[in-house]
Design an enzyme around this catalytic site. Structure first.
Site, PDB file in Angstrom:
ATOM      1  CB  SER A  46      -0.911   0.017   1.234  1.00  0.00           C
ATOM      2  OG  SER A  46      -1.585   1.251   1.345  1.00  0.00           O
ATOM      3  CB  ILE A  52      12.159   0.815   7.918  1.00  0.00           C
ATOM      4  CG1 ILE A  52      11.098   0.042   8.719  1.00  0.00           C
ATOM      5  CG2 ILE A  52      13.250   1.318   8.835  1.00  0.00           C
ATOM      6  CD1 ILE A  52      10.403   0.851   9.759  1.00  0.00           C
ATOM      7  CB  VAL A  54      16.705   4.734   8.054  1.00  0.00           C
ATOM      8  CG1 VAL A  54      15.523   5.665   8.179  1.00  0.00           C
ATOM      9  CG2 VAL A  54      16.567   3.557   9.018  1.00  0.00           C
ATOM     10  CB  ALA A  57      25.386   1.656   5.162  1.00  0.00           C
ATOM     11  CE  LYS A  85      29.648   0.247   5.208  1.00  0.00           C
ATOM     12  NZ  LYS A  85      28.410  -0.234   5.855  1.00  0.00           N
ATOM     13  CB  THR A 351      23.759  -7.012   9.355  1.00  0.00           C
ATOM     14  OG1 THR A 351      23.128  -6.507  10.547  1.00  0.00           O
ATOM     15  CG2 THR A 351      25.256  -7.114   9.584  1.00  0.00           C
ATOM     16  CB  ILE A 353      20.358  -4.834   2.772  1.00  0.00           C
ATOM     17  CG1 ILE A 353      19.402  -3.625   2.808  1.00  0.00           C
ATOM     18  CG2 ILE A 353      20.430  -5.400   1.353  1.00  0.00           C
ATOM     19  CD1 ILE A 353      19.798  -2.478   1.911  1.00  0.00           C
TER      20      ILE A 353
END
Length: 518
Positions: A46, A52, A54, A57, A85, A351, A353
């Site tokens: 939806s 979330i 955020v 990284a 990174k 960690t 993702i």
């Protein structure tokens, strides 16, 4: 004997994913790329429910997923406003005024007979070695603001590098949605209203939206985030609370303007009631304060973050609530939890993702038929729990191995009893210089070395094989490694030059060719 027609009739043909965002669209894209059109994939999300978003990284394991779904790296960097990174800089964690770096790469190089770390330990005790970070090409490259990609030639110091990305998670999900829909995934707009279950097996059979649309399926993937609408509300999987070890339960996030160069690393700075992240993207810097609500109010945390930004804020602070811990089952009957619905470990080591793709990889490996044989679910739950336990211990180490802070949160973490598995790792390293690392552990030797030594856990001994080395020859080899790194640094491009080249290039040149100047 089972015949082919019976097998075919029992194959899963319809998968329903509840929830979009990074977890939902990563799952949808991976399943579509892996199974093609042999499985119908529906995703319900939806626009009214925010994500979330955020966790901007990542760690190097993301390369596996991007390759699985066929992402072109340069196109990915352009589409998600990404930067590269090389690791994480930890400021004020060990004690105020102290800084260390966790590199995505190796220390030194592989030499015959004796591993690099005991070689360094022996030379260091003899007064013949520089500090350990001087032998990390990844660390030196990052702190000098430069970037290049690893090479396969083990004779090159560049083979010791590792890297990941910073990116806009919302743009990443959008990019994956484009790929997934091109491969046949059908997105349905709406909110979940009811869940239908088989009265005998308890298997979920269909989701019905508030608009009255019914999505039937054989396998259901819960990507509904902290709400865990299927794995908890329907399956009642249960939850193990880890907040006594990881007491931060809130975060406030805000982007700001970038007024400096785009650093090729994340920065994590210890604060009185938690820690602050700094994640540089092409177009902005992502910032957040992860804190314990027992130790600071939301208003104070928000103001503290706003007072410690690199540039003007680009939005109002956004507050999040969470609890560290895991589901007691991630896969129950025909429901598999992927992403935040499976549990939560704060973003200290980026960690989140990885855990999404870890769940996806295990699901692909253990993909069931319609009967969802329980042995597959048991194996999934066992392996994923090991992932969560190992990451949990690594995060707790950061909080526990500190000194020089009298703030209540830090005092609590320093004095708390840690899990037996972590206590054993620390004690073994302190006593013998050896690391207890399993073959399936996410964080390998370099990561544990970086944090243990960076946070003041010093070994009392080293591997006895190091005593067989000629001290002067060993010291000369270490010096040669450091000199190779020092000579290589100025020959490599600045991080921002690589990004500029990617943004300017429309011919499809690889990131590798740009990084090498080819």
């Amino acid at each position: 004997m089972t015949n082919h027609s019976e097998l075919g009739e029992n194959r899963i043909t319809k998968v329903v994913i509840l929830g979009g965002g990074t977890a939902g669209w990563m799952t949808a894209t991976a399943l579509a790329k892996s199974f093609g059109r042999s499985i119908d994939i529906a995703l319900l999300e939806s626009e009214e429910i925010g994500t979330i978003g955020v966790g901007e990284a990542t760690i190097p394991t993301l390369h596996w997923f991007n390759q699985l779904v066929g992402l072109d790296e340069a196109e990915f960097v352009r589409a998600t406003k990404a930067s590269f990174k090389l690791g994480i800089e930890f400021v004020d964690w060990t004690r105020p005024g102290h800084c260390y770096f966790h590199p995505f790469g190796y220390y030194g190089i592989t030499l015959p007979g004796v591993a690099f770390f005991p070689r360094w330990q022996k030379a260091h005790r003899d007064g013949l070695a520089r500090p350990l970070p001087d032998y990390s090409m990844t660390t030196r490259l990052a702190l000098d603001g430069r970037f290049t990609i690893p090479v396969d030639d083990t004779k090159s110091i560049l083979s010791t590098l590792g890297y990941a990305y910073h990116f806009d998670a919302g743009l990443y999900a959008r990019h994956l949605r484009t790929l997934a829909e091109a491969d046949g995934v059908v997105r349905h707009e709406g909110k979940l209203a009811t869940v239908e279950q088989d009265p005998l097996s308890g298997f979920v059979t269909a989701l019905t939206t508030e608009r009255g649309e019914t999505l039937a399926g054989d396998l259901f993937i819960d990507c509904s985030g902290f709400r865990a609408l299927l794995i908890e509300d329907v399956c009642h999987a249960g939850f193990d609370d880890w907040s006594h070890w990881l007491p931060c339960d809130r975060a406030v996030a805000v982007p700001c303007e970038s007024l400096a160069t785009i650093t090729p690393f994340t920065r994590s700075t210890a604060r009185p009631a938690g820690w602050q992240w700094r994640i540089p993207l092409q177009h902005r810097i992502g910032n957040g304060y992860v804190y314990g609500s027992e130790f600071i109010s939301d208003d104070e945390a928000g103001q503290y973050l706003l007072d410690n930004l690199d540039g003007p804020a680009l939005a109002e602070p956004r507050f999040l609530r969470f609890k560290a811990g895991q589901r007691r089952k991630y896969w129950d009957r025909n429901v598999v939890a992927i992403g935040l619905s499976s549990g939560f470990l704060e973003p200290l080591e980026s960690t989140s993702i990885h855990l999404i793709q870890s769940g996806i990889a295990k699901l692909l490996s253990l993909f069931p038929d319609r009967g969802c044989y329980s042995g597959l679910a048991t194996q999934f739950n066992t392996l994923f729990a090991q992932d969560m336990d190992n990451i949990r211990d690594f995060l707790i180490l950061h909080y526990h191995a500190t000194e020089g802070r009298d703030d209540p949160l830090w005092k609590h973490c320093r004095e708390m009893t840690v899990p037996d598995s972590l206590a054993s790792r620390i004690a073994t390293f302190r006593k013998s210089g050896r690391l207890l690392i399993g073959s399936d552990d996410l964080f390998k030797e370099a990561s544990w070395l970086a944090v243990l030594t960076g946070q003041g856990v010093e070994p009392q001994d080293y591997h006895p094989l190091a005593d067989t080395l000629d001290p002067q020859r060993n010291a000369a080899q270490l010096e040669q490694i450091e000199q190779v790194i020092t000579r290589s640094l100025p020959t490599l491009p600045k991080h921002e030059q690589i990004i500029a080249a990617i943004l300017a290039d429309k011919r499809g040149a690889s990131v590798g060719s740009m990084a090498s100047g080819a």
